[in-house]
Write an enzyme that holds these catalytic residues in place. Structure first.
Site, mmCIF file in Angstrom:
data_model
loop_
_atom_site.group_PDB
_atom_site.id
_atom_site.type_symbol
_atom_site.label_atom_id
_atom_site.label_comp_id
_atom_site.label_asym_id
_atom_site.label_seq_id
_atom_site.Cartn_x
_atom_site.Cartn_y
_atom_site.Cartn_z
ATOM 1 N N LYS A 1 35.317 -88.670 75.938
ATOM 2 C CA LYS A 1 35.100 -87.325 75.416
ATOM 3 C C LYS A 1 33.739 -86.820 75.900
ATOM 4 C CE LYS A 1 35.574 -84.675 71.136
ATOM 5 N NZ LYS A 1 35.928 -84.731 69.709
ATOM 6 N N GLU B 1 46.134 -86.395 55.661
ATOM 7 C CA GLU B 1 45.901 -85.588 54.467
ATOM 8 C C GLU B 1 46.770 -86.014 53.290
ATOM 9 O OE1 GLU B 1 44.788 -83.283 58.110
ATOM 10 O OE2 GLU B 1 46.620 -84.345 57.488
ATOM 11 N N ARG C 1 49.006 -79.436 54.191
ATOM 12 C CA ARG C 1 49.822 -80.540 54.692
ATOM 13 C C ARG C 1 50.128 -81.569 53.608
ATOM 14 N NH1 ARG C 1 47.667 -82.290 60.557
ATOM 15 N NH2 ARG C 1 49.871 -82.139 61.027
#
Length: 579
Positions: A242, A327, A355
């Site tokens: 990244k 979640e 969610r």
């Protein structure tokens, strides 16, 4: 514009290049992204990490006929540049500009919208199944990264995919980090995948290819060739970095996930103002609560830094728990904690709480468990747009039995709500926006009476009932225009339970009532007021002000407020018209 990139705006043009030229194009795209995002802020690190992979995919496959999904969507900047959006890339995340995420209405190359994570495999299995039923032959590829594959939804989809014969290629972009460092047992498993013939993916019934360097074109094309020869579903494990190619972003991947404005040459991040946010207040208050009450535990689904829990995590590592992009698990985990003499603060963005709706009802509210939901980014969030605005939480929470729903108008009320919540014996939601605020060093707390409203002005012509940060704006508008004697402004920090005694008194005194909230009008705070006044057979006029029944796209918060008629000028004009 750089030499090769100036000639490329569509994947068909990309295919005219020699394979030896692709590394040069990678460098040019990397430079183009850095130049653009240094002055037009967006998600930086993830896009830098997939440039070679993006070029290789569009070079090798026949997009958009071959279906390609990016999960999560902030990996998609190089994809947008190569698919007819290079010349408008500088409009990224701005009003009327291109989205920061894949968007089906924006381009035929965006085969599926992916603002939230972990949806790509399920969507791709659906697409491939439909093609199989319709006898359409083409390729189906999903790039899933930034720790998204550890989500339960991804694993459910892999479990389904492994039982099929679908021609699907899942590319696991393994960069060991989401916004914060990845967590969990799968992270350790991925670190040992290389050269293993048996692993979790083969156990799911997938053909495994890997592990390869996602920045090496020879390895990428060799892997694609290998995948072409394998029938059925397969997974390619790709290792990437990244922030690749920009040293600052490689060395501090958390900070450079979305750094804001910066000077490209030096890597200096430009802080435009010294103002603080509700998130700063939350982090400071949460630290104090953890320090003073050892029963408190904070839970977050992969948002340690975004929720300003980094300092808390360092000081209370056992009581600040990152469960990963999960979640649903976060909510039920909090419910389990609450049954055993702990006080869980479940810290989650409004858009991501959507969610876990079943878990809120079934695992928390139905059992009346005292889980405290700290709902960050309520209301408009600005440039992240429709997938991230927190505009539905009032309407979907207030209908749940046992649930307390609150929204503070200022820093003091916010701290007091966080403090008060630990003493309640039922589910307690505190929603707060992504806005600047005046941060003080005051950490004195006052226990708030649940369900109590507050009269700010007591004018005699018009009553305004409001909740949340917009109350502070209304207070300022009324004060600056000397309307205190004409307008009653009543703040409702509690959307549920409502202050019914106050509402009865208001209904007897005022013939006109306006309500204001930073959420959808349908089913929200104003709806709850209207429902109660209807029971009282109120004969006056009531107007609900909030967000319309539609998805609002990206722009600055002030631009979006103006768009829906909730900017200060529009509010003042409305008030004066009623007067």
């Amino acid at each position: 514009m750089n030499n090769l990139l100036s000639k490329i705006s569509h994947p068909k043009q990309l295919k005219a290049l020699e394979q030896s030229q692709l590394s040069i194009l990678s460098d040019e795209i990397r430079e183009f992204i850095l130049e653009t995002l240094s002055i037009k802020p967006g998600h930086l690190g993830a896009g830098l990490g997939v440039i070679e992979l993006t070029i290789a995919l569009h070079y090798y496959y026949n997009t958009p006929n071959d279906l390609l999904i990016w999960d999560v969507g902030h990996q998609s900047y190089p994809h947008k540049i190569l698919t007819e959006r290079k010349n408008i890339f500088n409009s990224l995340r701005q009003k009327n500009g291109i989205s920061g995420f894949p968007l089906r209405t924006e381009s035929e190359f965006d085969s599926f919208g992916t603002g939230h994570s972990s949806t790509s495999i399920s969507a791709l299995v659906g697409m491939a199944t439909a093609d199989q039923l319709n006898q359409i032959k083409r390729k189906h590829i999903a790039v899933i990264g930034d720790a998204s594959i550890t989500s339960g939804m991804s694993l459910e989809a892999l479990n389904h995919l492994g039982s099929t014969d679908l021609d699907v290629l899942i590319i696991l972009n393994d960069n060991n980090i989401g916004i914060d460092d990845s967590v969990g047992g799968l992270k350790k498993h991925f670190q040992s995948l290389e050269n293993q013939s048996n692993n979790i993916f083969t156990d799911f019934g997938l053909n495994f290819i890997g592990t390869i360097d996602g920045h090496n074109y020879d390895e990428l094309f060799s892997a694609f060739n290998k995948a072409e020869k394998i029938n059925g579903p397969k997974l390619l494990h790709v290792k990437t970095t990244k922030g690749k190619g920009y040293e600052k972003a490689e060395l501090d991947q958390v900070k450079w996930h979305a750094p804001g404005l910066f000077i490209k040459e030096t890597g200096e991040i430009i802080n435009k103002t010294s103002t603080k946010t509700y998130q700063d207040v939350f982090g400071k208050t949460m630290f104090n609560l953890l320090e003073t009450n050892k029963k408190i535990v904070a839970i977050t689904p992969a948002m340690i830094s975004g929720s300003n829990l980094s300092t808390c995590k360092k000081s209370f590592p056992d009581r600040v728990i990152d469960v990963g992009i999960a979640e649903q698990h976060a909510v039920t985990f909090a419910a389990g904690l609450s049954t055993q003499n702990t006080i869980p603060y479940c810290v989650i963005y409004s858009t991501f709480l959507q969610r876990a709706y079943d878990q809120i009802i079934h695992d928390v509210a139905l059992q009346n468990l005292p889980v405290i939901f700290c709902i960050d980014r309520a209301g408009f969030v600005g440039s992240d747009g429709a997938t991230h605005h927190g505009i539905f939480d009032i309407s979907f929470l207030r209908d749940i039995p046992n649930m307390i729903v609150s929204s503070p108008r200022n820093e003091k009320d916010f701290r007091n709500l966080l403090y008060t919540a630990q003493f309640t014996k039922q589910p307690f939601a505190i929603r707060y926006p992504k806005n600047t605020i005046s941060l003080t060093n005051d950490l004195d707390y006052e226990k708030i009476e649940i369900g109590k409203s507050e009269i700010i002005f007591e004018g005699n012509k018009l009553a305004i009932l409001s909740t949340g940060l917009i109350t502070s704006r209304l207070e300022e508008i009324i004060y600056q225009n000397n309307l205190q004697s004409k307008i009653a402004l009543i703040d409702f920090p509690f959307i549920k339970p409502l202050d019914q005694s106050r509402l009865k008194a208001i209904s007897l005194k005022y013939n006109t009532i306006l309500t204001f909230e930073d959420g959808v009008k349908h089913g929200g705070f104003g709806s709850s007021i209207l429902e109660f006044l209807s029971e009282l057979k109120y004969l006056g006029n009531i107007t609900i002000n909030g967000y319309p029944d539609e998805f609002i796209e990206h722009g600055t918060i002030s631009e979006l407020e103006e768009l829906v008629g909730l900017d200060n000028k529009s509010i003042l004009e409305m008030i004066l018209n009623y007067l």
